[in-house]
Write a protein that holds these residues in place. Structure first.
Motif, mmCIF file in Angstrom:
data_model
loop_
_atom_site.group_PDB
_atom_site.id
_atom_site.type_symbol
_atom_site.label_atom_id
_atom_site.label_comp_id
_atom_site.label_asym_id
_atom_site.label_seq_id
_atom_site.Cartn_x
_atom_site.Cartn_y
_atom_site.Cartn_z
ATOM 1 N N THR A 139 0.851 -1.189 0.000
ATOM 2 C CA THR A 139 0.000 0.000 0.000
ATOM 3 C C THR A 139 0.880 1.229 0.000
ATOM 4 O O THR A 139 1.678 1.433 0.913
ATOM 5 N N THR A 141 0.969 5.363 -0.046
ATOM 6 C CA THR A 141 0.100 6.476 0.359
ATOM 7 C C THR A 141 0.738 7.807 0.003
ATOM 8 O O THR A 141 1.913 8.030 0.285
ATOM 9 N N ARG A 157 -10.516 10.428 0.525
ATOM 10 C CA ARG A 157 -9.553 9.339 0.297
ATOM 11 C C ARG A 157 -9.936 8.570 -0.970
ATOM 12 O O ARG A 157 -11.039 8.020 -1.091
ATOM 13 N N VAL A 159 -8.700 5.449 -3.494
ATOM 14 C CA VAL A 159 -7.843 4.273 -3.628
ATOM 15 C C VAL A 159 -7.804 3.878 -5.102
ATOM 16 O O VAL A 159 -8.846 3.752 -5.750
ATOM 17 N N GLU A 184 -9.221 -2.260 3.982
ATOM 18 C CA GLU A 184 -8.457 -1.707 5.099
ATOM 19 C C GLU A 184 -8.167 -0.222 4.902
ATOM 20 O O GLU A 184 -8.078 0.533 5.866
ATOM 21 N N ALA A 185 -8.042 0.194 3.634
ATOM 22 C CA ALA A 185 -7.777 1.608 3.352
ATOM 23 C C ALA A 185 -9.014 2.469 3.539
ATOM 24 O O ALA A 185 -8.901 3.689 3.662
ATOM 25 N N VAL A 372 -3.145 4.744 -2.134
ATOM 26 C CA VAL A 372 -4.074 5.549 -1.350
ATOM 27 C C VAL A 372 -3.696 7.011 -1.540
ATOM 28 O O VAL A 372 -2.571 7.414 -1.246
#
Length: 381
Positions: A139, A141, A157, A159, A184-185, A372
């Protein structure tokens, strides 16, 4: 496409011949073993065509097995050829030194056995590592501060998944890992920037239902990549929409007055007679510049006429080369082949390394990712 396939088979065929000759020099095998090895290499050379034909005939298990073996072989052969070429360059340097200095450096020259076994060991170790790396989805970010996100909203946010290549190799198990990371993000928006599917997609029951279970509050948006066209555009669009995505095809959509998402088709596949070169700029020019504009574009190519008309372009396609040292070539063609870059006139670009794999189920020094992107309010200048 015909030029691509001609080039592919010429290069791939040359790699097979190169490896065959290197093996024969080192192993001194007889005609029986040589014919067997040549037959195996011939099958591997035409494996992509055989896989496609098996899919068309509904022989899914055969296609999946041949796909795994054939594309894994492709990856190993590429690594072997790359390692061997490095040794050949070393030999060339030694030979040049001998000619220039009129000396003999026999003790520095690798033997035929070393020229074969060293690249073989390196390629097998790299392939094994790369197979594990392909399963280790990371992941990444990034945070973008902008006055175009209202202070009352605070943060949006997004993704990004891209180049998943659902098909014969990437199925339920890998998709489950991807979707776990997406959940989870906790995205407000999920975007797919092309190549969600790969090849024939008739035999993928349940996969679209898995994706449709992800329900961000502001929705899911997707664009086409080149593989949507290769797989059969209508089939690919049906699958993507069934997965819960709204497909943006040279169009833009307002997201609850918060931001604008624009998406374009992959230009290298869609005929120019259908979409003009200026279509992207014309679409973006009509959008309100007071709102944050997110541009979804499969390839990390920048239309200079569009600079300043979008705030962030999300792309994929390149896989950062997927298998080093192929990444050297992708870097030459795409100046930004992975990661974040600030452009002119306030525009930005982020290029994902890709979430899945194309061809070989191997990623060497180019791990897969979901991305993300946090858009955060910040006061203007």
């Amino acid at each position: 496409m015909s030029l691509f396939f001609i080039t592919f088979f010429l290069v791939y065929g040359s790699m097979h011949l190169y490896a065959f000759l290197r093996a024969r020099t080192a192993l001194h095998f007889g005609i029986t073993f040589g014919m067997g090895l040549a037959a195996f290499m011939l099958v591997m050379l035409f494996a992509p065509i055989l896989i496609r034909q098996a899919e068309k005939q509904g022989l899914e298990q055969s296609a999946r097995m041949l796909s795994f073996v054939g594309y894994t072989w492709l990856g190993i052969l590429f690594l072997f050829s790359s390692s061997s070429l490095i040794l050949d360059l070393y030999r060339l340097l030694i030979r040049s030194a001998e000619l220039l200095q009129r000396a003999e450096y026999a003790n520095l020259k690798p033997t035929a056995g070393v020229l074969f076994y060293l690249p073989l060991i390196v390629s097998l170790l790299a392939a094994a590592y790369g197979y594990g790396e392909a399963l280790n989805i990371r992941t990444e970010t990034i945070t973008i501060k902008t006055p175009k996100i209202a202070e009352a909203i605070g943060r949006v946010r997004i993704v990004q998944i891209t180049d998943v290549h659902l098909g014969l190799i990437i199925r339920e198990e890998r998709l489950s890992k991807i979707l776990k990371l997406v959940r989870e993000a906790a995205p407000d928006i999920l975007v797919s920037t092309g190549d969600l599917v790969d090849g024939q997609i008739n035999g993928m029951p349940g996969l679209s239902e898995m994706i449709s279970g992800i329900k961000p509050r502001y929705g899911k948006y997707a664009i086409t990549g080149n593989h949507e066209f290769y797989a059969g555009l209508e089939q690919a669009l049906t699958f993507t929409r069934k997965s819960g995505f709204r497909v943006l095809r040279d169009e833009a959509v307002d997201i609850d007055g918060i931001l604008t998402i624009a998406g374009v088709d992959d230009r290298t596949v869609r005929p120019r007679a259908v979409v003009s070169d200026s279509a992207e700029r014309e679409m973006l020019f009509r959008l309100p510049q007071t709102k944050f504009t997110l541009l979804l574009k499969h390839r990390p190519l920048i239309d200079r006429d569009s600079l300043g008309l979008f705030d962030l372009q999300l792309s994929g396609h390149v896989h950062r080369g997927q298998i080093f040292p192929f990444s050297i070539l992708t870097k030459l063609y795409y100046p930004v082949h992975a990661g974040f870059s600030s452009l002119e006139l306030g525009s930005r670009l982020y290029v994902s390394r890709g979430t899945g794999t194309w061809g070989p189920p191997i990623r060497f020094l180019s791990p897969p990712e979901i991305t993300v992107i946090d858009l955060v309010h910040a006061p203007g200048d």
